[in-house]
Design a protein around this motif. Structure first.
Motif: not given
Length: 301
Positions: A88-108, A141-142
Motif C-alpha cells: 500500500m505504501n510503496v504503490a501509492f507513493y509510486c502512483a503519486v509520482g506518476l499521476l496527479p494527486l487527485g487521481v491517485a487518491a481516488t484510485l486508492l 479533483k482527478p
C-alpha cells in the motif's frame, strides 16, 4: 423508542472508532508532508521502508509481542496484513509520482469502497460508500494526464488498502492487544529491506529525524488507530470512513497553506462527512466480545 443496551454500546463503539479514524487521517497527512521532503533524495520506496523500520522498532519496544506458539493460520494472516502495509505504501507513493494527486487518491479509495459495498446488506447501505467515492472525486479533483503505469500503481494500492482493512479485523481477532499489529509492521519492514537498507547510509541526522517522526506518527500511531477502529466499528464502517483522508488533506491545505476551498470541494466534503456519519450511526451489529465456549488464547473484539 428505547435503544437496546447492546445496540447502544455498539453505536458508541462505532462513534469512538470514527474518532480514531479521523485522528489517523490527520496523522497520515502530517507524516506524508514530512516524508515527501525526502522523496527526491531517497526515493519513495526507500522512505516507506525506513518509516516502517522506525515504526517496527518503536512498537516492538512498547508491545513486546509473543512470537512463539502461534498457528500457521495466525502467521498467514500476519504476513498478508504486513504485505498489504508494504505494498500500500510503496504503490501509492509510486502512483503519486506518476499521476496527479487527485487521481491517485481516488484510485486508492476504490479499495475500501469495494470492501464497504461488498459487506453492505442492501442497496441503501451500498449508497453510503458510493456517496463517499463521489465525494472523494470532488475533493481530489482527478484531472490531468494519466499514465498506464500510474493507473496500475494506483489500482495496486487500492487492492492493498482493501486487504489492509479486511485483515486488520482478521488479525485483531487472532491476537490480543497490539501484538498482531506489531508483528505485521515488522513483517512489512522486513519486506521493504531491499529498498531501505541501501538508502540508510545516505540519510543524514536531520533526515533520520524526519524519518523517525514520520514513522512514529504516520505508521505506528496511524496504523494503531486504524487497527483499534476496525476492532470497535468493524471493517465496513471504517472502509467508508477512510474517505475522510482527502478531506483532511484539503483542510490542511486550506488552513496551513491558505489554499481556497471551491464549491465542488465543499460539496464533496459534505458528501464524505455525511456518508461517514450515517455509516457510523447505522452501525448496529459489530464485532463485540462473546462468551467463549472453549479455552483459547485468541483475542476478541
Amino acid at each position: 423508542m428505547d435503544v437496546p443496551p447492546r445496540m447502544g454500546t455498539a453505536r458508541n463503539r462505532a462513534f469512538l472508532g470514527a474518532g480514531l479514524v479521523i485522528v489517523s487521517c490527520l496523522s497520515v497527512q502530517a507524516s506524508a508532508a514530512l516524508a515527501s521532503t525526502l522523496f527526491d533524495r531517497l526515493g519513495a520506496p526507500a522512505v516507506a521502508g525506513l518509516r516502517q523500520l522506525c515504526a517496527a522498532f518503536v512498537l516492538m519496544v512498547l508491545v513486546r509481542p509473543r512470537v512463539r506458539g502461534r498457528t500457521r493460520r495466525e502467521w498467514a494472516g500476519l504476513v498478508v496484513y504486513g504485505a498489504a502495509m508494504a505494498v500500500m505504501n510503496v504503490a501509492f507513493y509510486c502512483a503519486v509520482g506518476l499521476l496527479p494527486l487527485g487521481v491517485a487518491a481516488t484510485l486508492l479509495f476504490l479499495g475500501p469502497f469495494v470492501v464497504a459495498v461488498a459487506s453492505a446488506r442492501g442497496w441503501r447501505e451500498a449508497l453510503l460508500p458510493a456517496a463517499g467515492l463521489a465525494g472523494v472525486v470532488l475533493v481530489a479533483k482527478p484531472v490531468g494526464t494519466v499514465e498506464g503505469a500510474g493507473i496500475a500503481s494506483g489500482l495496486l494500492s487500492a487492492v492493498a488498502l482493501a486487504c489492509y482493512t479486511v485483515f486488520a479485523q482478521h488479525v485483531g481477532r487472532a491476537s490480543p492487544g497490539l501484538e498482531g499489529l506489531t508483528l505485521s509492521v515488522c513483517i512489512s519492514a522486513m519486506l521493504l529491506l531491499p529498498f531501505s537498507l541501501p538508502a540508510a547510509p545516505g540519510v543524514n541526522a536531520s533526515g533520520w529525524g524526519l524519518v523517525a517522526v514520520s514513522g512514529v506518527v504516520g505508521v505506528a500511531l496511524a496504523f494503531t488507530l486504524d487497527f483499534q477502529a476496525v476492532k470497535m466499528a468493524g471493517a465496513k464502517v471504517v472502509a467508508t470512513l477512510f474517505s475522510l483522508d482527502p478531506v483532511m488533506g484539503a483542510l490542511v491545505g486550506a488552513f496551513a497553506l491558505a489554499e481556497g476551498l471551491s464549491a465542488p470541494v465543499l460539496v464533496g466534503m459534505g458528501l464524505i462527512v455525511s456518508a461517514g456519519a450515517v455509516a457510523t450511526w447505522r452501525a448496529q451489529i459489530l464485532q463485540v466480545p462473546q462468551a467463549p465456549t472453549v479455552t483459547h488464547r485468541q483475542g476478541t473484539y
